[in-house]
Design an enzyme around this catalytic site. Structure first.
Site, PDB file in Angstrom:
ATOM      1  N   CYS A  78      26.252  31.945  49.951  1.00 13.81           N
ATOM      2  CA  CYS A  78      26.434  30.421  50.246  1.00 13.81           C
ATOM      3  C   CYS A  78      27.808  30.214  50.306  1.00 13.81           C
ATOM      4  O   CYS A  78      28.566  30.784  49.794  1.00 13.81           O
ATOM      5  CB  CYS A  78      25.660  29.553  48.774  1.00 13.81           C
ATOM      6  SG  CYS A  78      24.063  29.833  48.450  1.00 13.81           S
ATOM      7  N   ASP A  79      27.865  28.864  51.095  1.00  8.88           N
ATOM      8  CA  ASP A  79      29.440  28.408  51.314  1.00  8.88           C
ATOM      9  C   ASP A  79      29.261  26.865  51.685  1.00  8.88           C
ATOM     10  O   ASP A  79      28.441  26.535  52.412  1.00  8.88           O
ATOM     11  CB  ASP A  79      30.013  29.191  52.453  1.00  8.88           C
ATOM     12  CG  ASP A  79      31.695  28.985  52.506  1.00  8.88           C
ATOM     13  OD1 ASP A  79      32.272  29.615  51.506  1.00  8.88           O
ATOM     14  OD2 ASP A  79      31.954  28.094  53.210  1.00  8.88           O
ATOM     15  N   SER A  80      30.177  26.232  51.061  1.00  4.06           N
ATOM     16  CA  SER A  80      29.903  24.697  51.241  1.00  4.06           C
ATOM     17  C   SER A  80      31.349  24.333  51.869  1.00  4.06           C
ATOM     18  O   SER A  80      32.550  24.797  51.509  1.00  4.06           O
ATOM     19  CB  SER A  80      29.828  24.251  50.068  1.00  4.06           C
ATOM     20  OG  SER A  80      28.574  24.262  49.377  1.00  4.06           O
TER      21      SER A  80
END
Length: 207
Positions: A78-80
């Site tokens: 995941c990456d935001s």
């Protein structure tokens, strides 16, 4: 050959984010954490959505390449990032940058994008998508910005704010999944797991 329904599924989270692990734990999933250590600066993209998905994919595939084949293991990356006023905000470089961002963001809104990528070690199946949530920031004072940056919290998170910490007081409202802002959308994760043929209930802790 082992049938899918007989597998003991295990989720490995390719992220150092304690917030993501806590979201999974609250949902009954005891994920194993392995930090990819990838150099995020080497990835370039034209927009926030493409960037966060590319980073999530890179994290998951980096960890998957380090593991022994196990048909029950699924790796989640995941990456935001925050899209604001035509720019992409990841983690701020320092307190000065975090302060400048908040001076611009207060009283306005941005869109938080979180890329999700799943990779199955043995089957080779993959699924990915981006969750998006609109965030409306409160019109906070200079003193509040100074105190918030001094707390250190905004220095370690995408967009220089949190929803589940002190920064939550500075967000008037959101449009979309709050978990996505914190770092991981559980409804989206369920959908992606289903695409992989893995029911999310099979990842629930048996304790």
């Amino acid at each position: 050959m082992q049938k899918e329904q007989d597998l003991a599924y295990r989720l490995i989270l390719a992220s150092a984010s304690p917030a993501r692990r806590q979201l999974l734990a609250a949902a009954g999933i005891d994920a194993e954490v392995m930090v990819s250590g990838v150099d995020e600066s080497v990835v370039e993209a034209e927009d926030a959505s493409s960037l966060c998905l590319a980073l999530a994919r890179m994290k998951a595939r980096t960890i998957a390449a380090q593991l022994n084949a196990d048909p029950g293991v699924v790796v989640l990356g995941c990456d935001s990032v925050l899209a604001f006023d035509g720019e992409i905000f990841g983690k701020p470089a320092n307190a000065e940058e975090a302060t400048k961002r908040w001076l611009r963001m207060r009283g306005k809104s941005g869109v938080l994008h979180t890329g999700h990528h799943l990779t199955s070690l043995v089957s080779g199946k993959q699924a990915e998508a981006v969750g998006t949530t609109t965030v409306h920031f409160a019109d906070i004072s200079d003193a509040e910005i100074e105190a918030y940056v001094a707390s250190g919290e905004p220095l370690h998170v995408a967009g220089s704010f949190t929803l589940d910490g002190r920064g939550g007081a500075f967000v008037d409202r959101i449009e979309g999944d709050p978990g996505n802002v914190i770092g991981l959308s559980l409804p989206l994760l369920r959908t992606l797991l289903a695409e992989m043929g893995v029911p999310i209930i099979e990842l629930w802790s048996k304790d």
